[in-house]
Motif scaffolding. Structure first.
Motif, short mmCIF file in Angstrom:
data_model
loop_
_atom_site.label_atom_id
_atom_site.label_comp_id
_atom_site.label_asym_id
_atom_site.label_seq_id
_atom_site.Cartn_x
_atom_site.Cartn_y
_atom_site.Cartn_z
N SER A 1 0.81 -1.22 0.00
CA SER A 1 0.00 0.00 0.00
C SER A 1 0.84 1.26 0.00
O SER A 1 0.46 2.28 -0.58
CB SER A 1 -0.93 0.01 1.22
N ALA A 2 2.01 1.20 0.65
CA ALA A 2 2.86 2.39 0.74
C ALA A 2 3.52 2.73 -0.59
O ALA A 2 3.87 3.89 -0.83
CB ALA A 2 3.94 2.17 1.82
N GLY B 1 2.99 5.76 -5.70
CA GLY B 1 4.17 6.28 -6.38
C GLY B 1 4.49 5.52 -7.65
O GLY B 1 4.90 6.13 -8.65
N GLU B 2 4.29 4.21 -7.65
CA GLU B 2 4.61 3.42 -8.84
C GLU B 2 3.58 3.63 -9.95
O GLU B 2 3.91 3.53 -11.13
CB GLU B 2 4.73 1.95 -8.47
N ASP C 1 1.25 -0.18 -14.66
CA ASP C 1 0.14 0.24 -15.50
C ASP C 1 -1.17 0.22 -14.70
O ASP C 1 -2.00 1.12 -14.85
CB ASP C 1 0.02 -0.69 -16.71
N VAL C 2 -1.34 -0.82 -13.91
CA VAL C 2 -2.52 -0.93 -13.04
C VAL C 2 -2.10 -1.63 -11.76
O VAL C 2 -1.04 -2.25 -11.69
CB VAL C 2 -3.66 -1.74 -13.72
N ALA C 3 -2.97 -1.56 -10.76
CA ALA C 3 -2.79 -2.32 -9.53
C ALA C 3 -4.13 -2.93 -9.15
O ALA C 3 -5.18 -2.34 -9.40
CB ALA C 3 -2.25 -1.44 -8.41
N ILE D 1 -7.06 -0.42 -9.86
CA ILE D 1 -6.67 0.98 -9.68
C ILE D 1 -5.70 1.38 -10.78
O ILE D 1 -4.84 0.59 -11.19
CB ILE D 1 -6.00 1.17 -8.30
N TRP D 2 -5.82 2.62 -11.26
CA TRP D 2 -4.89 3.13 -12.26
C TRP D 2 -4.75 4.64 -12.10
O TRP D 2 -5.59 5.29 -11.49
CB TRP D 2 -5.35 2.78 -13.68
N ALA D 3 -3.68 5.17 -12.65
CA ALA D 3 -3.45 6.62 -12.60
C ALA D 3 -4.43 7.31 -13.54
O ALA D 3 -4.66 6.87 -14.67
CB ALA D 3 -2.02 6.95 -13.00
N LYS D 4 -4.98 8.41 -13.08
CA LYS D 4 -5.99 9.13 -13.86
C LYS D 4 -5.44 9.59 -15.20
O LYS D 4 -6.17 9.67 -16.19
CB LYS D 4 -6.49 10.32 -13.06
#
Length: 329
Positions: free
Chosen positions: A146-147, A151-152, A159-161, A287-290
């Motif tokens: 989670s930490a 950042g990654e 690409d995704v988590a 989850i992914w970066a917007k």
């Protein structure tokens, strides 16, 4: 080489007051050689185009166009600028109209995927799903805590988590894949419980938990402890399959998410039942970066993961249909 150096040395401060519309007006005048016709081409009023021409004359210190009857004759400087301006506008138009494309049937991209612990449920179906339609696509999956996950995702290492990651910031978006329930597994040859393990037997048993931390309890064990259940945890391991294997030869109870238990416990001849303790586990989310939301490759990957989870739902595992959440994390 000279062009590259010029791009590196762009003086943004000097250019910030130069309106691109001035170059558009210049190009239209070069093509039509008439203020009236150029204004019609640009769908603006003639005074507006005349104002652009006045601004260009001041900025470039040249008349640029000289009226000869109804004809606007370009000056030598205007002629010298014409091809360069046309190239700038063509480049700008190509950049604006460019479509980012992704063809999974020909791509050999490696997608980087982070998991908290759910890869056993998703990767088999994901690999099966894409093997025919996207034979060159490869996946690199690894555990991410989670930490580190935020950042990654931010720096493109992931690409995704997929996991039970806590809410973060509006830089991320997610889709809830499924809710979680707890199961426990044990060897019926080593633990005598023909009617199943009740709460008293569960609390007095020896336990093995999966832990990605330095704490032997792991995430689930810690939540059970916080809920007031005192367990005798004698083994902490990093993987669910390792925990199940340990229960084959030792009278240990394995507590883990119900979908994993239903899928893999039978391989070890372990008995599975719903855990006799109530615990509200966080849902598993994709989850992914917007910033990658509209990227075709990222969209394709997310669609495949959601479809893989839907297949697990169709295979009688307790997965509700994936649903998009209203909030961003």
């Amino acid at each position: 080489m000279q062009t590259v150096e010029m791009m590196k040395n762009i003086n943004h401060f000097n250019l910030r007051s130069f309106d691109l519309n001035l170059l558009i007006a210049f190009d239209a005048l070069m093509k039509d050689r008439s203020v009236t016709k150029a204004a019609g081409r640009l769908k603006v009023q003639q005074p507006a185009l005349s104002h652009h021409l006045s601004s260009l004359r001041v900025l470039l210190d040249d008349e640029l166009f000289i009226r000869v009857g109804n004809y606007m004759q370009p000056t030598a400087k205007a002629e010298a600028l014409a091809d360069g301006v046309a190239q700038i506008l063509a480049g700008a138009q190509a950049l604006i109209l460019a479509q980012d494309t992704f063809d999974p049937s020909t791509s050999d991209r490696i997608f980087q995927m982070g998991f908290s612990c759910e890869e056993l449920l998703i990767l088999p179906e994901l690999s099966e799903r894409v093997q025919d339609g996207a034979p060159g696509i490869r996946f690199m999956a690894r555990r991410v805590g989670s930490a580190e996950v935020g950042g990654e995702l931010d720096n493109g290492e992931l690409d995704v988590a997929v996991g039970c990651y806590p809410p973060a910031t509006a830089r991320y978006e997610h889709v809830q894949l499924f809710e979680q329930q707890l199961a426990c597994c044990y060897s019926p040859d080593l633990i005598e419980a023909p009617d199943g393990i009740d709460l008293a037997a569960y609390l007095s048993a020896r336990h093995v938990f999966v832990s990605q931390q330095d704490d032997i309890q792991g995430c689930i064990g810690s939540m059970l402890t916080d809920a007031g259940h005192r367990l005798n945890i004698v083994l902490g391991v990093p993987e669910y399959l390792t925990a199940l294997a340990a229960a084959v030869s030792s009278p240990l109870v394995v507590t883990l998410p119900l979908p994993i238990a239903r899928r893999y416990a039978s391989f070890f001849n372990l008995r599975t039942q719903q855990a006799p303790v109530k615990l509200n586990l966080p849902p598993v989310s994709l989850i992914w970066a917007k910033r990658s939301s509209s990227e075709p490759a990222s969209t394709w990957l997310r669609d495949q993961i959601i479809a893989a989870c839907a297949k697990r739902n169709d295979s009688h595992l307790p997965f509700p249909k994936p649903r998009r959440l209203e909030m961003s994390i």
